[in-house]
Write an enzyme that holds these catalytic residues in place. Structure first.
Site, PDB file in Angstrom:
ATOM      1  N   HIS A  43       0.859  -1.186   0.000  1.00 23.27           N
ATOM      2  CA  HIS A  43       0.000   0.000   0.000  1.00 23.27           C
ATOM      3  C   HIS A  43       0.892   1.231   0.000  1.00 23.27           C
ATOM      4  O   HIS A  43       1.573   1.507   0.988  1.00 23.27           O
ATOM      5  CB  HIS A  43      -0.901  -0.012   1.231  1.00 23.27           C
ATOM      6  CG  HIS A  43      -1.881   1.119   1.283  1.00 23.27           C
ATOM      7  ND1 HIS A  43      -2.841   1.217   2.271  1.00 23.27           N
ATOM      8  CD2 HIS A  43      -2.068   2.201   0.482  1.00 23.27           C
ATOM      9  CE1 HIS A  43      -3.570   2.300   2.073  1.00 23.27           C
ATOM     10  NE2 HIS A  43      -3.105   2.925   0.997  1.00 23.27           N
ATOM     11  N   GLU A  70      -1.993  -1.429  -3.607  1.00 19.75           N
ATOM     12  CA  GLU A  70      -3.114  -0.767  -2.953  1.00 19.75           C
ATOM     13  C   GLU A  70      -2.840   0.729  -2.943  1.00 19.75           C
ATOM     14  O   GLU A  70      -1.730   1.164  -2.630  1.00 19.75           O
ATOM     15  CB  GLU A  70      -3.276  -1.264  -1.515  1.00 19.75           C
ATOM     16  CG  GLU A  70      -3.667  -2.724  -1.411  1.00 19.75           C
ATOM     17  CD  GLU A  70      -3.830  -3.181   0.021  1.00 19.75           C
ATOM     18  OE1 GLU A  70      -4.438  -4.241   0.220  1.00 19.75           O
ATOM     19  OE2 GLU A  70      -3.341  -2.476   0.939  1.00 19.75           O
ATOM     20  N   HIS A 190      -8.291  -8.326   5.441  1.00 20.05           N
ATOM     21  CA  HIS A 190      -8.245  -7.355   6.534  1.00 20.05           C
ATOM     22  C   HIS A 190      -8.535  -8.051   7.850  1.00 20.05           C
ATOM     23  O   HIS A 190      -9.616  -8.582   8.078  1.00 20.05           O
ATOM     24  CB  HIS A 190      -9.213  -6.185   6.366  1.00 20.05           C
ATOM     25  CG  HIS A 190      -8.834  -5.012   7.247  1.00 20.05           C
ATOM     26  ND1 HIS A 190      -7.825  -4.136   6.913  1.00 20.05           N
ATOM     27  CD2 HIS A 190      -9.297  -4.601   8.446  1.00 20.05           C
ATOM     28  CE1 HIS A 190      -7.700  -3.225   7.870  1.00 20.05           C
ATOM     29  NE2 HIS A 190      -8.579  -3.490   8.812  1.00 20.05           N
TER      30      HIS A 190
END
Length: 245
Positions: A43, A70, A190
């Site tokens: 990310h 991400e 997640h």
């Protein structure tokens, strides 16, 4: 059987705690892949709190599996992705004050913006996934903006127990099936851990699980390759009702 995408952001977190050169997440990728990672996820946040632009460029050259980027749905990040050309882009919501991503994208509210970004990335043969909560209205809009993939947010499932967790699992199963019926391909992630991953891995239709923190934590005890190997074994042969609390 779901594949495993290993998120290496937390390796970069350790490096950035001292603003030094180690540990280098780029060098750790080989160990993750040797352990069985099917892909590498990073990310690139707008504040560059962990992964840096330098990391992205090197990862593009060194990842042997798949590179999933991400990023927030901004012009800066879209330009970076168009230049980098990762194997996939996953659009996520982003707040500077959050410790980690706290929820899914509001595709309904940001429909026009997301549609335009998806068109630009898809036009360069970069598949786009949208990180969303398991809510039917959001899934319908994911299909309408022409996303190829979604990643279902499993955070609520991860923090609940007993009957509440059973309910969240049912919601994830139901919305995986709905997403597939809309022509979307489905990933999930997640908050997944060695203790709660198996029921999610057993959901028919989920193609990949993106997991980071628990693997990096386990790696401190057994090494990264072994930590990945242990997670991969749970995903390959999941028990649908296995919750180790």
């Amino acid at each position: 059987m779901a594949s495993l995408g290993v998120n290496i952001d937390h390796i970069a977190n350790v490096r950035e705690a001292r603003k030094t050169f180690e540990p280098d997440p780029v060098k750790m990728v080989l160990l993750a892949e040797l352990g069985g990672a099917d892909g590498i996820t990073v990310h690139l946040r707008e504040d560059r709190r962990h992964i840096q632009d330098r990391d992205l460029n090197l990862l593009k050259e060194t990842v042997h599996t798949r590179l999933n980027l991400e990023m927030a749905a901004t012009e800066e990040m879209t330009s970076i992705a168009l230049n980098l050309k990762p194997d996939m882009v996953t659009l996520v919501p982003e707040k500077r004050e959050e410790v980690t991503t706290e929820g899914g994208l509001d595709v309904i509210k940001n429909k026009n913006k997301l549609k335009e970004i998806i068109q630009r990335l898809s036009g360069e043969d970069i598949p786009v996934s949208l990180f969303v909560d398991p809510v039917q209205a959001q899934l319908e809009n994911c299909a309408e903006v022409k996303a190829a993939w979604i990643e279902l947010h499993t955070g609520k499932y991860a923090i609940t127990k007993n009957k509440a967790r059973d309910l969240e699992l049912s919601i994830l199963k139901e919305n995986t099936a709905k997403a597939k019926s809309y022509g979307l391909r489905v990933n999930a992630g997640h908050g997944l851990t060695y203790q709660n991953v198996e029921p999610i891995a057993a959901i028919e239709g989920i193609e990949e699980l993106n997991i980071g923190h628990t693997i990096i934590s386990r790696a401190l005890s057994v090494g990264l390759s072994q930590a990945v190997k242990e997670m991969k074994s749970l995903i390959i042969n999941p028990r649908k009702d296995n919750f180790l609390l």
